[in-house]
Design a protein around this motif. Structure first.
Motif, short mmCIF file in Angstrom:
data_model
loop_
_atom_site.label_atom_id
_atom_site.label_comp_id
_atom_site.label_asym_id
_atom_site.label_seq_id
_atom_site.Cartn_x
_atom_site.Cartn_y
_atom_site.Cartn_z
N GLY A 210 0.82 -1.21 0.00
CA GLY A 210 0.00 0.00 0.00
C GLY A 210 0.85 1.25 0.00
N TYR A 211 1.96 1.22 0.73
CA TYR A 211 2.90 2.34 0.68
C TYR A 211 3.43 2.52 -0.75
CZ TYR A 211 3.34 2.40 5.85
OH TYR A 211 3.13 2.51 7.21
N GLN A 212 3.76 1.40 -1.40
CA GLN A 212 4.25 1.48 -2.77
C GLN A 212 3.19 2.05 -3.70
OE1 GLN A 212 7.58 0.43 -3.98
NE2 GLN A 212 6.76 1.86 -5.50
N GLU A 213 1.94 1.67 -3.47
CA GLU A 213 0.84 2.24 -4.25
C GLU A 213 0.78 3.76 -4.09
OE1 GLU A 213 -2.67 2.60 -6.59
OE2 GLU A 213 -1.29 0.91 -6.40
N LEU A 214 0.97 4.22 -2.87
CA LEU A 214 1.00 5.68 -2.63
C LEU A 214 2.13 6.33 -3.40
CD1 LEU A 214 0.40 6.49 1.16
CD2 LEU A 214 -1.00 7.19 -0.78
N VAL A 215 3.32 5.74 -3.31
CA VAL A 215 4.47 6.28 -4.02
C VAL A 215 4.20 6.33 -5.52
CG1 VAL A 215 6.88 5.81 -4.65
CG2 VAL A 215 6.15 5.60 -2.26
N ASN A 216 3.61 5.27 -6.04
CA ASN A 216 3.30 5.23 -7.48
C ASN A 216 2.32 6.32 -7.87
OD1 ASN A 216 4.93 2.98 -7.55
ND2 ASN A 216 3.25 1.50 -7.73
N ARG A 217 1.51 6.76 -6.92
CA ARG A 217 0.54 7.82 -7.19
C ARG A 217 1.15 9.21 -7.03
NH1 ARG A 217 -5.01 5.88 -4.02
NH2 ARG A 217 -5.29 3.88 -5.13
N GLY A 218 2.43 9.28 -6.66
CA GLY A 218 3.09 10.56 -6.53
C GLY A 218 3.17 11.09 -5.11
N PHE A 219 2.77 10.30 -4.13
CA PHE A 219 2.81 10.70 -2.72
C PHE A 219 4.23 10.52 -2.20
CE2 PHE A 219 2.44 10.29 1.79
CZ PHE A 219 1.25 10.88 2.20
N LYS A 220 4.76 11.51 -1.50
CA LYS A 220 6.11 11.39 -0.95
C LYS A 220 6.07 10.74 0.43
CE LYS A 220 10.39 13.78 0.24
NZ LYS A 220 11.07 15.06 0.51
N ILE A 221 6.77 9.61 0.56
CA ILE A 221 6.96 8.95 1.84
C ILE A 221 8.41 9.15 2.25
CG2 ILE A 221 7.02 6.73 3.04
CD1 ILE A 221 4.69 5.81 1.37
N ASP A 222 8.61 9.68 3.44
CA ASP A 222 9.94 9.94 3.96
C ASP A 222 10.44 8.78 4.82
OD1 ASP A 222 10.69 12.90 3.26
OD2 ASP A 222 8.60 12.99 3.89
N VAL A 223 11.73 8.78 5.09
CA VAL A 223 12.32 7.78 5.99
C VAL A 223 13.15 8.50 7.04
CG1 VAL A 223 12.41 6.03 4.16
CG2 VAL A 223 14.44 7.43 4.65
N GLN A 224 13.37 7.80 8.14
CA GLN A 224 14.26 8.31 9.18
C GLN A 224 15.13 7.15 9.66
OE1 GLN A 224 14.68 11.49 10.07
NE2 GLN A 224 16.41 10.80 11.32
N PRO A 225 16.44 7.21 9.45
CA PRO A 225 17.32 6.16 9.96
C PRO A 225 17.26 6.10 11.49
CG PRO A 225 18.45 7.47 8.29
CD PRO A 225 17.18 8.20 8.63
N ILE A 226 17.30 4.88 12.03
CA ILE A 226 17.17 4.69 13.48
C ILE A 226 18.51 4.54 14.17
CG2 ILE A 226 14.87 3.69 13.27
CD1 ILE A 226 16.22 0.91 13.67
N GLY A 227 19.60 4.51 13.38
CA GLY A 227 20.91 4.34 13.98
C GLY A 227 21.22 2.87 14.23
N ASP A 228 22.27 2.63 14.98
CA ASP A 228 22.72 1.26 15.25
C ASP A 228 22.06 0.77 16.53
OD1 ASP A 228 24.02 -1.12 15.31
OD2 ASP A 228 26.04 -0.30 15.58
N VAL A 229 20.83 0.25 16.40
CA VAL A 229 20.09 -0.23 17.56
C VAL A 229 19.71 -1.69 17.37
CG1 VAL A 229 19.14 2.06 18.04
CG2 VAL A 229 17.81 0.46 16.68
N SER A 230 19.51 -2.38 18.48
CA SER A 230 19.12 -3.79 18.43
C SER A 230 17.61 -3.91 18.31
CB SER A 230 19.60 -4.51 19.69
OG SER A 230 21.01 -4.52 19.76
N TRP A 231 17.15 -4.65 17.32
CA TRP A 231 15.72 -4.89 17.14
C TRP A 231 15.58 -6.19 16.35
CZ3 TRP A 231 13.21 -5.34 12.39
CH2 TRP A 231 14.00 -5.03 11.27
N VAL A 232 14.39 -6.75 16.35
CA VAL A 232 14.15 -7.96 15.57
C VAL A 232 12.67 -8.10 15.24
CG1 VAL A 232 13.86 -9.47 17.58
CG2 VAL A 232 14.62 -10.46 15.41
N GLU A 233 12.39 -8.58 14.05
CA GLU A 233 11.04 -8.99 13.68
C GLU A 233 10.93 -10.48 13.98
OE1 GLU A 233 8.21 -9.54 9.72
OE2 GLU A 233 10.17 -8.60 9.53
#
Length: 250
Positions: A210-233
């Motif tokens: 759905g995010y890709q669909e937004l981008v394809n429609r011309g919507f700007k999605i920004d990102v923010q790097p989180i740095g070197d942190v421990s996380w897991v899915e």
């Protein structure tokens, strides 16, 4: 702004835990301690720490377990929790699941996947990145080495997200989306429409499609790097073991 958690998934690779629990309620504390913290606990704790007072939790598979714990979680974290039912949680993928929370999006949300163990620094980083016309900001890990399974993102410095998909050569990616997004309220309507178009095209697609669909429609999605942190899915038992190691650090 409120919190929003996607917690409708079954997590079949985490059986036997998920025989009776949704993935978001699998314990990530010491092994064998069935009363230990869960991913949902950690996420609610993060939301409370950054000052949120209301949270929507999208539930589906084994939702009765979340309903049973709602009052205790509200008391523990000082939050008002609204449970949002996904009636197709065991049939369709999470593009539909996030669409079920479309009314909550209007308040502006920090969205967190119900299977991502991460520190509160992620929420703090996203909140600090608000402004300058940004409407959707993805938390991005630009440090981790990527493989096939990760949700990879290509970012243009000026235009924002260009591609978001698992189906990409890792060498092409700017980083990995970790499953946490800040969504401003004025993006809600356009995002909901993109999610609807996505699951109507194929109900097995992800909300990132759905995010890709937004981008394809011309919507700007920004990102923010989180740095070197421990996380897991947490998708499987190896991830769960890593999640337990990380959770005890927070």
């Amino acid at each position: 702004m409120i919190g929003l958690v996607l917690a409708a998934g079954a997590g079949r690779r985490l059986r036997p835990y998920t025989d009776t629990l949704p993935k978001a309620l699998v314990p990530v504390g010491p092994e064998g301690d069935e009363e230990s913290l869960t991913v949902l606990d950690l996420t609610l704790g993060n939301f409370a720490e950054v000052g949120l007072t209301e949270v929507g939790v999208i539930v589906g598979y084994r939702k009765e377990a979340v309903y049973e714990r709602r009052a205790a979680l509200e008391a523990k974290y000082g939050l008002k929790i609204t449970l949002i039912d996904n009636d197709k949680a065991e049939e369709w993928n999470n593009a539909y699941s996030l669409w079920c929370g479309r009314d909550a999006l209007k308040d502006g949300v920090i969205l967190a996947n119900g299977d991502t163990v991460h520190p509160v620094s992620v929420e703090k980083t996203l909140l600090a990145a608000r402004g300058d016309g940004k409407r959707i900001i993805l938390a991005l890990d630009t440090v981790k080495s990527l493989a096939d399974e990760e949700m990879k993102v290509v970012v243009d410095p000026d235009k924002g997200v260009q591609r978001i998909t698992k189906l990409m050569d890792p060498a092409e990616a700017t980083g990995e989306y970790i499953g946490v997004t800040l969504i401003e309220g004025d993006a809600a309507e356009e995002l909901a429409d993109a999610l609807r178009a996505t699951f109507e095209r194929d109900p097995q697609l992800y909300y990132e499609d759905g995010y890709q669909e937004l981008v394809n429609r011309g919507f700007k999605i920004d990102v923010q790097p989180i740095g070197d942190v421990s996380w897991v899915e947490i998708d499987n038992h190896d991830d769960l073991a890593k999640g337990r190691e990380i959770a005890c650090q927070y």
